[in-house]
Design a protein around this motif. Structure first.
Motif, PDB file in Angstrom:
ATOM      1  N   VAL A 174       0.836  -1.201   0.000  1.00 45.25           N
ATOM      2  CA  VAL A 174       0.000   0.000   0.000  1.00 45.25           C
ATOM      3  C   VAL A 174       0.867   1.246   0.000  1.00 45.25           C
ATOM      4  O   VAL A 174       0.603   2.218  -0.738  1.00 45.25           O
ATOM      5  CB  VAL A 174      -0.947   0.008   1.218  1.00 45.25           C
ATOM      6  CG1 VAL A 174      -1.649   1.360   1.338  1.00 45.25           C
ATOM      7  CG2 VAL A 174      -1.976  -1.098   1.096  1.00 45.25           C
ATOM      8  N   GLN A 177       2.129   2.071  -3.361  1.00 38.86           N
ATOM      9  CA  GLN A 177       1.106   2.493  -4.324  1.00 38.86           C
ATOM     10  C   GLN A 177       0.199   3.605  -3.793  1.00 38.86           C
ATOM     11  O   GLN A 177      -0.863   3.851  -4.355  1.00 38.86           O
ATOM     12  CB  GLN A 177       0.246   1.283  -4.701  1.00 38.86           C
ATOM     13  CG  GLN A 177       0.974   0.207  -5.474  1.00 38.86           C
ATOM     14  CD  GLN A 177       1.358   0.688  -6.873  1.00 38.86           C
ATOM     15  OE1 GLN A 177       0.582   1.362  -7.541  1.00 38.86           O
ATOM     16  NE2 GLN A 177       2.580   0.358  -7.301  1.00 38.86           N
ATOM     17  N   VAL A 178       0.630   4.297  -2.739  1.00 34.81           N
ATOM     18  CA  VAL A 178      -0.229   5.285  -2.096  1.00 34.81           C
ATOM     19  C   VAL A 178      -0.560   6.466  -3.015  1.00 34.81           C
ATOM     20  O   VAL A 178      -1.555   7.160  -2.804  1.00 34.81           O
ATOM     21  CB  VAL A 178       0.422   5.773  -0.782  1.00 34.81           C
ATOM     22  CG1 VAL A 178       1.604   6.700  -1.072  1.00 34.81           C
ATOM     23  CG2 VAL A 178      -0.613   6.463   0.117  1.00 34.81           C
ATOM     24  N   CYS A 182      -3.521   2.824  -4.442  1.00 39.98           N
ATOM     25  CA  CYS A 182      -3.880   2.801  -3.015  1.00 39.98           C
ATOM     26  C   CYS A 182      -4.026   4.200  -2.424  1.00 39.98           C
ATOM     27  O   CYS A 182      -3.715   4.430  -1.249  1.00 39.98           O
ATOM     28  CB  CYS A 182      -2.838   1.995  -2.235  1.00 39.98           C
ATOM     29  SG  CYS A 182      -2.706   0.268  -2.762  1.00 39.98           S
ATOM     30  N   CYS A 193      -5.882  -1.920  -5.686  1.00 33.46           N
ATOM     31  CA  CYS A 193      -5.079  -1.980  -4.466  1.00 33.46           C
ATOM     32  C   CYS A 193      -5.340  -3.292  -3.742  1.00 33.46           C
ATOM     33  O   CYS A 193      -6.493  -3.725  -3.611  1.00 33.46           O
ATOM     34  CB  CYS A 193      -5.443  -0.802  -3.562  1.00 33.46           C
ATOM     35  SG  CYS A 193      -4.421  -0.690  -2.067  1.00 33.46           S
ATOM     36  N   PHE A 232      -8.573  -0.724   5.943  1.00 35.48           N
ATOM     37  CA  PHE A 232      -8.131   0.121   4.830  1.00 35.48           C
ATOM     38  C   PHE A 232      -9.338   0.668   4.060  1.00 35.48           C
ATOM     39  O   PHE A 232      -9.407   1.863   3.741  1.00 35.48           O
ATOM     40  CB  PHE A 232      -7.234  -0.674   3.881  1.00 35.48           C
ATOM     41  CG  PHE A 232      -6.832   0.082   2.641  1.00 35.48           C
ATOM     42  CD1 PHE A 232      -5.750   0.950   2.662  1.00 35.48           C
ATOM     43  CD2 PHE A 232      -7.548  -0.058   1.458  1.00 35.48           C
ATOM     44  CE1 PHE A 232      -5.394   1.667   1.518  1.00 35.48           C
ATOM     45  CE2 PHE A 232      -7.202   0.644   0.316  1.00 35.48           C
ATOM     46  CZ  PHE A 232      -6.117   1.510   0.341  1.00 35.48           C
ATOM     47  N   PHE A 267      -3.572   3.486   8.656  1.00 34.12           N
ATOM     48  CA  PHE A 267      -4.598   4.035   7.771  1.00 34.12           C
ATOM     49  C   PHE A 267      -5.658   4.892   8.458  1.00 34.12           C
ATOM     50  O   PHE A 267      -6.265   5.761   7.817  1.00 34.12           O
ATOM     51  CB  PHE A 267      -5.267   2.888   7.013  1.00 34.12           C
ATOM     52  CG  PHE A 267      -4.290   2.011   6.294  1.00 34.12           C
ATOM     53  CD1 PHE A 267      -3.375   2.545   5.396  1.00 34.12           C
ATOM     54  CD2 PHE A 267      -4.245   0.635   6.534  1.00 34.12           C
ATOM     55  CE1 PHE A 267      -2.460   1.739   4.727  1.00 34.12           C
ATOM     56  CE2 PHE A 267      -3.338  -0.177   5.885  1.00 34.12           C
ATOM     57  CZ  PHE A 267      -2.437   0.375   4.969  1.00 34.12           C
TER      58      PHE A 267
END
Length: 314
Positions: A174, A177-178, A182, A193, A232, A267
């Protein structure tokens, strides 16, 4: 004489006829008057009965408005908890009251999303009887069973592809890929994601959720799905609101478990903690700008062992 007799005879013959005609007229007059009298009496009786019935109906309606019937879901909940008072898996009074208090504070009917069909399912539906309450569960057969047994419950099943033992790798993915798949603000329906649940009914991604409870999926063994994806997804849904109240209350049950605390730390973020005590973590998240690329204002990592029971206003 014949003429006189003839005339008299005519008179004698006419006289009874005239009497008969007069009697007939009087008879008809008497009949007509009697009919009018009867009609008047019937009308009077009918009117009085109508007034009486109308009065009783009005009284009944007024009484019904003054004392509304108890919703069926409330009745079922009361019966359910009265017959299962010895259940050992139920939430504590303190934890339930936290959520109940938030639901009561909604300025409009609450949109309440719950991950997990649990012992409290009927209770949540009852406490939010004027709003929309949706349940997400990993067991499709149990979700179908609950909906069949309790038609007022809106439940959907979801397939988790995660494993509790893979938590570190999933969180690391995550973070990588934020800024893409994500992101903290997005429509997860179109996301790839690994921790995002993208197979919920399409309509659920469009709802502005006021309260989200993570109390599922079940299980804490290595091969169990864990609650990483649920936490998440709750974090993204709360930050991606389009309207309504800009704040969303997110509750994480079984907060004493390490995996839930670590995932919440990543998160839901500590700066959003309202209360953290034993089995329940309570966060309040605000919607973010669509260009946001960080979940938390502070990106410093924390060990789950450093969590302490806290209580603050917010």
């Amino acid at each position: 004489m014949k003429n006189n007799i003839s005339n008299n005879t005519k008179l004698i013959l006419l006289h009874p006829y005239i009497q008969k005609q007069g009697s007939s007229n009087r008879l008809w007059l008497l009949t007509f008057v009697s009919f009018l009298t009867l009609a008047f009496l019937l009308t009077l009786i009918y009117t009085r009965e109508s007034i009486s019935i109308s009065t009783r109906s009005t009284t009944a309606i007024t009484t019904a408005v003054a004392t509304p019937a108890i919703p069926k879901s409330v009745v079922r909940a009361l019966i359910h908890y009265a017959s299962n008072s010895n259940n050992t898996e139920h939430m504590s009074y303190t934890d339930i009251k936290q959520i109940s208090d938030v639901l009561r504070q909604c300025s409009q009917p609450c949109n309440f999303l719950i991950f997990g069909l649990t012992h409290e399912t009927l209770l949540w539906k009852s406490l939010n009887s004027n709003g929309r309450t949706v349940f997400i569960d990993e067991n499709r057969y149990y979700a179908a069973y609950i909906e069949e047994k309790y038609p007022e419950i809106e439940a959907y099943d979801v397939q988790y592809s995660t494993k509790l033992s893979e938590m570190p790798e999933l969180i690391a993915a995550v973070k990588e890929q934020v800024k893409n798949e994500c992101r903290p603000v997005q429509n997860l329906l179109f996301s790839e994601c690994k921790l995002g649940l993208n197979d919920l009914p399409n309509q659920l991604y469009e709802i502005d959720w006021d309260v989200i409870l993570v109390d599922g999926p079940r299980g804490y063994w290595p091969e169990a799905p864990g609650r990483m994806a649920a936490i998440f997804t709750a974090a993204v849904l709360a930050r991606s609101k389009k309207g309504g109240n800009p704040k969303t209350h997110v509750f994480v049950h079984d907060f004493n478990m390490k995996v839930d605390r670590i995932t919440s730390d990543e998160f839901l973020c500590r700066e959003n903690v309202v209360k953290s005590k034993a089995m329940m973590g309570h966060f309040v998240l605000e919607k973010m700008d669509s260009k946001s690329t960080q979940f938390c204002r502070s990106t410093a990592a924390h060990s789950s062992s450093s969590w302490k029971d806290t209580s603050s206003s917010g």
